[in-house]
Enzyme design. Structure first.
Site, PDB file in Angstrom:
ATOM      1  N   THR A  83      57.209  32.952  48.685  1.00  0.00           N
ATOM      2  CA  THR A  83      56.403  34.060  48.191  1.00  0.00           C
ATOM      3  C   THR A  83      54.951  34.003  48.653  1.00  0.00           C
ATOM      4  O   THR A  83      54.280  35.020  48.670  1.00  0.00           O
ATOM      5  CB  THR A  83      56.424  34.026  46.662  1.00  0.00           C
ATOM      6  OG1 THR A  83      56.309  32.655  46.249  1.00  0.00           O
ATOM      7  CG2 THR A  83      57.713  34.591  46.112  1.00  0.00           C
ATOM      8  N   LEU A  98      45.723  39.036  45.332  1.00  0.00           N
ATOM      9  CA  LEU A  98      45.202  37.739  45.767  1.00  0.00           C
ATOM     10  C   LEU A  98      45.300  37.569  47.276  1.00  0.00           C
ATOM     11  O   LEU A  98      44.438  36.940  47.894  1.00  0.00           O
ATOM     12  CB  LEU A  98      45.977  36.624  45.060  1.00  0.00           C
ATOM     13  CG  LEU A  98      45.912  36.709  43.524  1.00  0.00           C
ATOM     14  CD1 LEU A  98      46.875  35.719  42.887  1.00  0.00           C
ATOM     15  CD2 LEU A  98      44.490  36.477  43.016  1.00  0.00           C
ATOM     16  N   GLU A 118      58.219  41.160  41.255  1.00  0.00           N
ATOM     17  CA  GLU A 118      59.379  41.968  40.905  1.00  0.00           C
ATOM     18  C   GLU A 118      59.099  43.471  40.831  1.00  0.00           C
ATOM     19  O   GLU A 118      60.037  44.266  40.806  1.00  0.00           O
ATOM     20  CB  GLU A 118      59.936  41.505  39.554  1.00  0.00           C
ATOM     21  CG  GLU A 118      60.406  40.059  39.591  1.00  0.00           C
ATOM     22  CD  GLU A 118      60.565  39.485  38.194  1.00  0.00           C
ATOM     23  OE1 GLU A 118      61.593  38.866  37.933  1.00  0.00           O
ATOM     24  OE2 GLU A 118      59.659  39.657  37.361  1.00  0.00           O
TER      25      GLU A 118
END
Ligand SMILES: Cc1cc2nc3c(=O)[nH]c(=O)nc-3n(C[C@H](O)[C@H](O)[C@H](O)COP(=O)(O)OP(=O)(O)OC[C@H]3O[C@@H](n4cnc5c(N)ncnc54)[C@H](O)[C@@H]3O)c2cc1C
Ligand code: SF4
Lengths: 328, 737
Positions: B476, B623, B698
């Site tokens: 991720t 981020l 998600e």
């Protein structure tokens, strides 16, 4: 995976001799190795034919094409003569598998690939094709992939190849070398066997037979195409596919050659359906009549009744398109 | 340890943090598209995944599956298998995991190999010198089973239904609202089972050093996983050391430990050698987690303006016996839209099939997808533009409990998405050659949360930075974002930062899952860095707020000092701890978004192709713009899969999964996925955490499938309510050819 002996064939005679002794021929391995990992196939020995000189595509004396059995699906699809004179074959090959697989898969291996029936791959289920006499788990089970034509009460698996469907419409002939050294030629129309009571016997090949080539007759007249309908845009087997060639004779259909994939235990052709097209005007009624003939005996299972209208629609659309192009 | 001072920073999220401290920082790397530090390792194959770690003398174990859905295992014919070349051991017994642990279980799931509960349950392990030998032995092991009565069809009429009172809620009078409604929808939607489908199959390599166990695992949440391992084996958790530096995707399937990890540990102890157990793709599909199929009855009542007066959403899901988890289908329904008359409920039936658990956004992924199809049906019935319909139904407060929203971005996402997609000029009910073309949209929503998380940050005298936490990077981008957060806070360039993850001996993080990893682990790093900043400020005799750190230089008031000089010769180490607090309850926290798609439906075959798709999302502070976008692209791709291709097919006779490989379980391939575009809507949510960042993993799948299905309806008039929209579900509604 069960351990096995590995033999590298030095020539075709060596390969068929080993095969006659019980060794299983391995070419690209893209189907066989998967089946061996699952122990659906458990050969004691493999005879590797990939170093043999069977990779040529060459013109035949009567204007056709001889395709060595080791020609890869990728090379065959890209071959200039195939693309121009047998476009449905190129299209069929490119509609199959993935780029990586096509680089490895061979012509003979493609013809002989095994069914994708879910239960064939699960050794804990009954399957007459994998383990003769155990029954057929598919019959009352999940049957999306299964046949609506040509099945028996012992097996309703489909043949998964795209390439073979085009070759069937092109009247291809399989060249076979037996372990006696004798070479014979079997039209693809006679090559595959219907399941009947022996679904484990899929072709006319005998122990020790080696496919050396597939021969295409001289290019036929008309316009051709391969249409594949599937559950995702790529990398899925055909729900229905149609390989078609149409030549017009004035405003009537002169020649029709149509083969189907995804709906039968072998690349399917119906002479009556084709006959119903020839000499007829290229109308929707004509096309619908051919579809009716083709599907008259269709016997869908629990999950695949949709293949009947899907085949019908795909056939009508394909004929509409081909006749339109052939007329212009 | 040679630390300057012991400086912990413990923060409980009891109040909103409006400071937006990260906006004041100077390094300028946070939020950029910085490449992942682990990227080159992954593309060159030098990042090792669990099964690639081969300690000397390692043996291979292959699990053996039960082949009946219910019954007992009375015996196994071990001798014949032990006689095969290379086979060293056949194991089974009370400690085998029947199924994986659920996410955050923190304890062993049901154990034992004597009783069989589903086809595919691992009941034995064959260990051999090579993987192939072990696999052959596993295939050959004859099981003596006594079949029992199984329930394998979750839709059977006579099946017992459980209703957990906590999952049912009712407000007002929905029946009346439906009767009085100017427009209403009352439909049933079904979704099939989904498998997590991570690229890396589950695998574990275990070895023992005396009583100490080390496991190389493919795991998402080490803090919980080590306890699950210890409990499963009956050993002290301090003797468990888990390593998962690289994980090739989890998608919920690796939240809790799975059978292979415990089997590897048992075998390694028994044989006194390292043992690897890797699952095949079919074993992953059968013996880890599935998302339950769902049957969802949805009722919508609206007034003449399309404003909802009532919502009913009752879902039925299935699960293995003795497992509590029920797919939380209706999780977002209570707060997404208006409507004071409600019936929301979740029903559970027990089946003998692969364990149900968290898979790719449990709850909203399927629940919102169905709700958003229903909303589209309402829009059509009311003749209101679907975007406008949603705008009109955005509530001021959570209608289920009148709590305020921490931040509400649905309208902004709808507006941004509609503009980016060109909704007003969209293709609708048109044709392009053989393709019937239409457009559709849907809302996205996902609950937001954090979990307790610890991280240690060390600023070394040479100005380099070390970040340590047991947090995982499941593909991720955790390595990247933690590097960016610390670099931003402390003014250190990424090349001077080392981030160490996936080691259970490191400070405990929340782990990867539930979209909380980045906010939780990130906040702990933020807090540690903030504490270090305070220490630097003290040394420089300034306020922390006046301190600027950039490129290794500290600037305070009129002074510029290299960090190295500030530090002297001892490192500064701080452990940051974030803990969820009152902000989790005081407000309703969620992320929002909007999806738009244009699809073509083949007029002859009913095949569907997505032609373009756009998502606009608000997830607080972004981020890393690249990894965040990638998360959304992945989610939208899953949405295409859910809408069009993905379905676990279980044989109703014995619950057997028939399509356990990627040849027949159809995840979308490249050709199914068109150009996807993603926008982020600006948001800072002070209630979420000190970084004002929110979960994003998600959000991209929650509701995504609905925009595709709604576009199908727009294109050809066929309303698909049973997913996926394979061609057979469309064919009947198409015009004759
Ligand atoms: C994931 C996946 C997707 C696929 N999708 C498609 C698709 O969409 N359409 C499609 O058509 N195909 C598809 N395929 C199948 C693929 O085309 C076949 O696997 C391939 O063509 C087999 O060729 P091969 O050379 O690898 O055969 P092998 O695996 O080497 O052999 C297959 C069989 O042929 C026998 N054999 C091979 N050569 C000879 C010979 N010369 N004489 C006698 N016997 C021989 C072998 O003994 C074996 O039984 C797919 C395969 C995979 C794995
Ligand atoms: S359809 Fe044929 S291949 Fe499939 S289970 Fe039945 S016998 Fe086996």
């Amino acid at each position: 995976m069960k351990s096995f002996d590995y033999i590298r064939a030095t020539d075709t005679g060596h390969a068929s001799a080993e095969a006659a002794e019980g060794a299983v021929i391995i070419a690209g391995g893209t189907n066989l190795l998967d089946l061996m990992k699952l122990e659906v196939m458990t050969p004691d020995a493999l005879v590797d034919i990939t170093r043999l000189d069977l990779k040529q595509i060459a013109a035949t004396d009567d204007g056709g094409l001889r395709i060595g059995t080791l020609v890869t699906n990728a090379d065959l699809a890209a071959h200039m003569t195939v693309r121009t004179d047998y476009p449905m074959l190129s299209q069929a090959l490119l509609a199959g598998a993935s780029g990586q697989l096509r680089n490895k898969a061979t012509t003979g291996g493609n013809l002989l690939q095994r069914t994708r029936c879910y239960y064939f791959y699960d050794t804990a289920t009954p399957c007459n094709k994998r383990a003769p006499g155990t029954g057929c788990a598919a019959m009352e089970g999940a049957t999306r992939l299964h046949a609506i034509l040509g099945g028996s009460d012992q097996c309703i698996a489909t043949h998964p190849s795209d390439m073979a469907v085009a070759m069937r419409a092109l009247d291809a002939v399989v060249e076979i070398e037996a372990s006696t050294g004798e070479t014979r030629h079997v039209p693809l129309s006679d090559f595959y066997l219907l399941p009947g009571d022996t679904p484990q016997i899929e072709t006319v090949l005998r122990r020790g037979d080696l496919i050396t080539a597939v021969i295409l007759p001289a290019p036929a007249q008309g316009v051709q195409s391969y249409t594949k309908v599937r559950d995702r845009a790529s990398y899925a087997f055909a729900m229905v596919s149609v390989a078609g060639r149409i030549a017009m004779d004035g405003d009537r259909i002169g020649q029709a050659s149509i083969a189907f994939g995804g709906i039968a235990p072998q690349p399917w052709r119906d002479a009556d359906a084709e006959a119903a097209l020839v000499g007829q005007p290229a109308t929707r009624e004509t096309f619908a009549r051919a579809a009716d003939i083709l599907l008259a005996d269709a016997k869908p299972a629990k999950d695949n009744a949709f293949k009947v209208p899907l085949t019908r629609r795909t056939l009508i659309a394909t004929l509409t398109d081909l006749c339109g192009k052939a007329a212009s | 340890m040679n630390t300057h001072t012991k400086m912990d920073a413990h923060h409980v999220m009891d109040a909103p943090d409006h400071r937006n401290r990260l906006d004041d920082m100077a390094q300028g790397i946070l939020g950029t598209t910085m490449d992942r530090p682990d990227g080159p390792l992954k593309v060159t194959g030098t990042a090792t995944y669990a099964h690639e770690d081969h300690p000397a003398g390692m043996l291979h174990g292959v699990l053996v599956r039960a082949t009946v859905p219910r019954g007992t295992l009375d015996g196994t014919h071990d001798a014949a298998v032990l006689a095969l070349p290379g086979v060293r051991r056949v194991l089974h017994g009370d400690r085998f995991l029947r199924n994986p642990a659920q996410g955050t279980a923190n304890e062993a799931p049901v154990q034992g190999s004597r009783e069989i509960f589903y086809v595919g349950q691992p009941v034995a392990l064959v260990v051999a010198e090579t993987f192939e030998q072990a696999r052959h032995g596993a295939q050959r092991l004859v099981l003596q089973m006594t079949p029992g009565d199984a329930v394998t069809d979750p839709t059977a009429d006579d099946i017992a239904v459980e209703r957990d009172p906590d999952e049912q809620s009712s407000m007002g009078d929905l029946d009346k609202a439906m009767k009085d409604a100017a427009f209403s929808v009352d439909q049933t939607y079904t979704t099939p089972g989904h498998t997590s489908a991570a690229m890396e199959p589950h695998a574990a390599v275990a070895w023992w050093d005396g009583d100490k166990l080390t496991i190389r695992a493919s795991a998402q949440m080490l803090k919980y996983n080590k306890n699950e391992i210890a409990d499963s084996l009956g050993i002290d958790v301090r003797d468990v050391h888990m390593l998962a530096p690289y994980v090739g995707g989890g998608f919920g399937g690796k939240l809790g430990i799975s059978p292979e990890a415990v089997a590897a540990a048992l075998a390694a102890r028994d044989l006194g050698a390292p043992v690897s157990v890797a699952m095949t793709r079919r074993q992953v599909s059968e013996a880890t987690m599935r998302r339950s199929e769902t049957v969802q009855q949805i009722r919508l009542a609206a007034d003449a303006d399309g404003v909802l007066t009532g919502i009913g959403h009752v879902a039925r899901v299935s699960q293995l016996e003795d497992e509590d988890y029920a797919e939380p289908v209706t999780q977002a329904t209570p707060f997404l839209y208006r409507g004071k008359n409600r019936e929301i409920g979740l029903e559970l039936v027990r089946v003998n099939a692969t364990c149900a658990g968290s898979v790719r956004a449990p709850g909203e992924a399927v629940g919102l997808t169905a709700l958003e199809i229903a909303m589209d049906e309402l829009a059509v019935a009311a003749g209101i533009d679907p975007v406008e319909l949603r705008r009109r139904n955005i509530p001021e407060v959570d209608p289920s409990d009148d709590k305020p929203f921490s931040s509400h971005t649905l309208e902004a996402a709808l507006d941004d998405g509609a503009k980016a997609f060109g909704w007003d000029g969209r293709k609708t009910k048109t044709t392009d050659g053989d393709w019937l073309v239409g457009s559709g949209m849907s809302s996205a929503v996902r609950v937001n949360m954090i979990g307790e998380s610890h991280a240690r940050v060390t600023l070394n005298p040479d100005g380099t930075l070390l970040i340590e936490t047991d947090m995982t990077d499941v593909g991720t981008g955790t390595y990247a974002i933690l590097t960016q957060i610390a670099g931003e806070m402390l003014g250190v360039t990424p090349d001077r930062i080392t981030t160490v993850l996936g080691d259970s001996d490191l400070p405990e993080s929340a782990g990867s899952g539930g979209s909380w990893g980045a906010s939780s682990a990130g906040s702990s790093v933020f807090l540690a860095c903030e504490r270090i900043r305070q220490e630097i400020a003290k040394t420089l005799d300034c306020d922390e707020g006046d301190l600027t750190l950039k490129d290794g230089i500290a600037t305070a008031a009129n002074r510029q000092v290299p960090l190295a000089q500030v530090l002297g010769d001892a490192p500064l180490t701080s452990t940051g701890v974030i803990e969820p607090g009152k902000t989790s309850e005081a407000v309703r926290q969620a992320t929002f978004g909007a999806f738009f798609a244009e699809v073509g439906v083949h007029r002859v075959t009913g095949e569907v192709r997505v032609r373009r798709m756009h998502g606009s999302f608000a997830a607080g502070r972004i981020l890393n713009a690249k990894t965040a976008r990638s998360q959304c692209l992945g989610g939208m791709t899953f949405g295409i899969g859910m809408a069009l291709t993905e379905a676990m097919i279980f044989d109703p006779r014995d619950g057997r999964l028939v399509n356990g490989d990627f040849g027949e379980y159809h995840i979308p391939v490249n050709a199914d996925v068109p150009q996807l575009t993603v926008n982020f809507v600006h948001e800072r949510d002070p209630w979420a955490n000190p970084m004002q960042a929110k979960g994003i993993g998600e959000l991209g799948i929650c509701g995504a499938g609905a925009c595709v299905l709604n576009a199908i309806h727009d294109a050809c008039g066929v309303r698909v309510r049973d997913l996926p929209a394979t061609l057979d579900r469309i064919l009947d509604g198409l015009p004759e050819v």
